[in-house]
Scaffold this motif. Structure first.
Motif, short mmCIF file in Angstrom:
data_model
loop_
_atom_site.label_atom_id
_atom_site.label_comp_id
_atom_site.label_asym_id
_atom_site.label_seq_id
_atom_site.Cartn_x
_atom_site.Cartn_y
_atom_site.Cartn_z
N ASN A 1 -3.82 2.07 8.49
CA ASN A 1 -2.90 1.14 7.86
C ASN A 1 -1.44 1.59 7.95
N VAL A 2 -1.21 2.89 8.03
CA VAL A 2 0.17 3.38 8.07
C VAL A 2 0.84 3.02 9.39
N PHE A 3 0.12 3.15 10.51
CA PHE A 3 0.73 2.88 11.80
C PHE A 3 1.18 1.43 11.97
N PRO A 4 0.38 0.43 11.60
CA PRO A 4 0.90 -0.95 11.69
C PRO A 4 2.05 -1.21 10.73
N ALA B 1 -3.82 -6.08 14.46
CA ALA B 1 -3.90 -7.15 15.45
C ALA B 1 -2.65 -8.02 15.43
N CYS B 2 -2.15 -8.30 14.25
CA CYS B 2 -0.96 -9.15 14.15
C CYS B 2 0.29 -8.45 14.67
N ILE B 3 0.41 -7.15 14.43
CA ILE B 3 1.63 -6.44 14.81
C ILE B 3 1.57 -5.95 16.26
N PHE B 4 0.47 -5.30 16.64
CA PHE B 4 0.41 -4.69 17.96
C PHE B 4 0.05 -5.68 19.07
N PHE B 5 -0.79 -6.66 18.79
CA PHE B 5 -1.23 -7.59 19.82
C PHE B 5 -0.57 -8.97 19.70
N ASN B 6 0.38 -9.10 18.79
CA ASN B 6 1.14 -10.34 18.58
C ASN B 6 0.23 -11.55 18.34
N CYS C 1 -8.06 -4.64 6.24
CA CYS C 1 -6.60 -4.79 6.22
C CYS C 1 -5.97 -4.16 7.46
N GLY C 2 -6.49 -3.02 7.88
CA GLY C 2 -5.97 -2.36 9.08
C GLY C 2 -6.20 -3.17 10.34
N ILE C 3 -7.37 -3.79 10.45
CA ILE C 3 -7.66 -4.63 11.62
C ILE C 3 -6.75 -5.85 11.64
N ILE C 4 -6.59 -6.49 10.51
CA ILE C 4 -5.75 -7.69 10.46
C ILE C 4 -4.30 -7.36 10.74
N SER C 5 -3.76 -6.34 10.06
CA SER C 5 -2.35 -6.02 10.26
C SER C 5 -2.11 -5.44 11.65
#
Length: 77
Positions: A64-67, A17-22, A11-15
């Motif tokens: 997970n908290v940071f994204p 990547a979607c938030i930080f790397f657009n 979940c952390g990798i998915i969220s």
């Protein structure tokens, strides 16, 4: 219960990547935020288990908290 940390990592990798790397996998930012919250819940599920390292639990929460925070700031700001 160790499966909760694997779920949190995924979940952390998915969220992240979607938030930080657009990475535009989802139509809006709400979905990656929800995935991050699921990762936090999966990590909290492992807290009663004393066989799992405390640092692994902390890392599962932080990844997970940071994204989630960044996504909420983009949504609200």
């Amino acid at each position: 219960m160790k499966i909760g940390l694997y779920i949190a990592l995924l979940c952390g990798i998915i969220s992240g990547a979607c938030i930080f790397f657009n990475v535009t996998v989802f139509p809006s930012l709400v979905v990656p935020v929800i995935i991050g919250v699921i990762g936090i819940i999966a990590t909290l599920w492992t807290l009663p288990n004393s066989n799992i390292s405390t640092m692994l639990k902390l890392g599962g929460i932080l990844v997970n908290v940071f994204p989630v925070i960044a996504g909420l700031m983009q949504i609200l700001g």
